[in-house]
Design a protein around this motif. Structure first.
Motif, short mmCIF file in Angstrom:
data_model
loop_
_atom_site.label_atom_id
_atom_site.label_comp_id
_atom_site.label_asym_id
_atom_site.label_seq_id
_atom_site.Cartn_x
_atom_site.Cartn_y
_atom_site.Cartn_z
N TRP A 247 -1.55 -14.28 -2.92
CA TRP A 247 -2.55 -13.01 -3.10
C TRP A 247 -2.09 -12.28 -4.17
CZ3 TRP A 247 -1.06 -7.97 -2.00
CH2 TRP A 247 -1.81 -7.02 -2.43
N LYS B 182 -2.20 -2.62 -3.52
CA LYS B 182 -3.20 -2.33 -2.57
C LYS B 182 -3.73 -3.64 -2.01
CE LYS B 182 -3.14 2.04 -3.05
NZ LYS B 182 -2.43 2.97 -2.22
N LEU B 183 -3.43 -3.73 -0.53
CA LEU B 183 -3.99 -4.89 0.23
C LEU B 183 -4.73 -4.32 1.29
CD1 LEU B 183 -4.05 -7.75 1.30
CD2 LEU B 183 -1.85 -7.37 2.56
N PRO B 184 -6.23 -4.46 1.00
CA PRO B 184 -7.00 -4.17 2.21
C PRO B 184 -6.93 -4.81 3.43
CG PRO B 184 -8.27 -4.68 -0.01
CD PRO B 184 -7.11 -5.11 -0.22
N MET B 185 -6.83 -3.99 4.33
CA MET B 185 -6.60 -4.43 5.63
C MET B 185 -7.58 -5.44 6.00
SD MET B 185 -3.66 -3.40 6.39
CE MET B 185 -3.37 -3.42 4.88
N SER B 186 -8.80 -5.67 5.59
CA SER B 186 -9.65 -6.68 5.98
C SER B 186 -9.19 -8.14 5.38
CB SER B 186 -10.97 -6.13 5.47
OG SER B 186 -10.80 -6.07 3.90
N GLU B 187 -8.65 -8.06 4.30
CA GLU B 187 -8.31 -9.16 3.68
C GLU B 187 -6.93 -9.68 4.24
OE1 GLU B 187 -7.55 -12.21 0.54
OE2 GLU B 187 -9.41 -10.68 1.05
N THR C 250 -5.18 -5.04 12.61
CA THR C 250 -4.27 -4.16 11.78
C THR C 250 -4.23 -2.67 12.46
OG1 THR C 250 -5.96 -3.43 10.43
CG2 THR C 250 -4.84 -5.52 9.82
N ALA D 279 -3.10 1.56 7.22
CA ALA D 279 -3.13 0.78 5.98
C ALA D 279 -1.88 0.66 5.26
CB ALA D 279 -4.01 1.06 4.73
N SER D 280 -1.08 0.05 5.99
CA SER D 280 0.36 0.09 5.26
C SER D 280 0.97 -1.28 5.65
CB SER D 280 1.33 1.13 5.64
OG SER D 280 1.39 1.42 7.06
N ASN E 42 0.75 -1.19 -0.05
CA ASN E 42 -0.02 0.11 0.00
C ASN E 42 0.81 1.32 -0.07
OD1 ASN E 42 -2.06 -1.59 0.03
ND2 ASN E 42 -2.73 -1.18 2.09
#
Length: 169
Positions: A67, A18-23, A38, A41-42, A12
């Motif tokens: 992923w 971009k890796l969503p933190m939910s993922e 988390t 968002a990094s 990110n």
């Protein structure tokens, strides 16, 4: 159970995507890690596991490879190690947002090949390289070859992650 902090490299903030933190949370939970949380968002995640460091790291890196389609570096520390990184900051009087620890998998050894250094201060840690950027990291042209495989976090982030990991018990 051990509380771990995983620091993902180049997620990110340029490089991997971009890796969503939910993922990221879902990946960790699928690996059986507990109390997953988390921070910003990094690519910072804290969790508990009854596995050793090598197994936790390998599992998370395999999930991230699947992923991203390419390797994503993961630097792993226990809650105790992260507290030690914070306590070991050799620049305690410097602004915490201008002081970073560059996390590595192994001890940094020598700082051969450092170039474009101006007013930055550099010190070695156990598996970290500490750098104080008086003029700000964004303005610096400093190159530390030994840090290439690592990932940096500023002291504010390190303090928050250490606090979050301590809360996991």
């Amino acid at each position: 159970m051990t509380a771990f902090i995983a620091l993902l490299r180049a997620v990110n903030v340029g490089g991997t995507g971009k890796l969503p933190m939910s993922e990221l949370v879902a990946m960790c939970e699928a690996l059986g890690y507990g109390q997953v949380k988390t921070w910003i968002a990094s690519g910072n995640v804290v969790f508990t596991s009854d596995h050793d460091e090598a197994r936790v790291k390998a599992g998370l890196e395999a999930r991230l490879l699947a992923w991203a389609g390419k390797p994503v570096g993961v630097m792993l520390r226990t809650a105790e190690e992260m507290r030690a990184v914070l306590a070991g900051n050799p620049f305690p009087q410097a602004a915490p947002n201008r002081t970073v620890a560059i996390f590595l998998d192994t001890p940094p050894g020598e700082l051969d090949g450092v170039r474009s250094r101006t007013d930055e201060e550099i010190r070695l840690g156990a598996r970290e390289i500490y750098v104080h950027y008086p003029g700000g990291m964004g303005q610096s042209k400093l190159v530390i070859p030994a840090a290439k495989s690592g990932t940096a976090r500023n002291m504010n982030t390190i303090a928050k992650l250490a606090e979050m990991a301590a809360e996991l018990g």
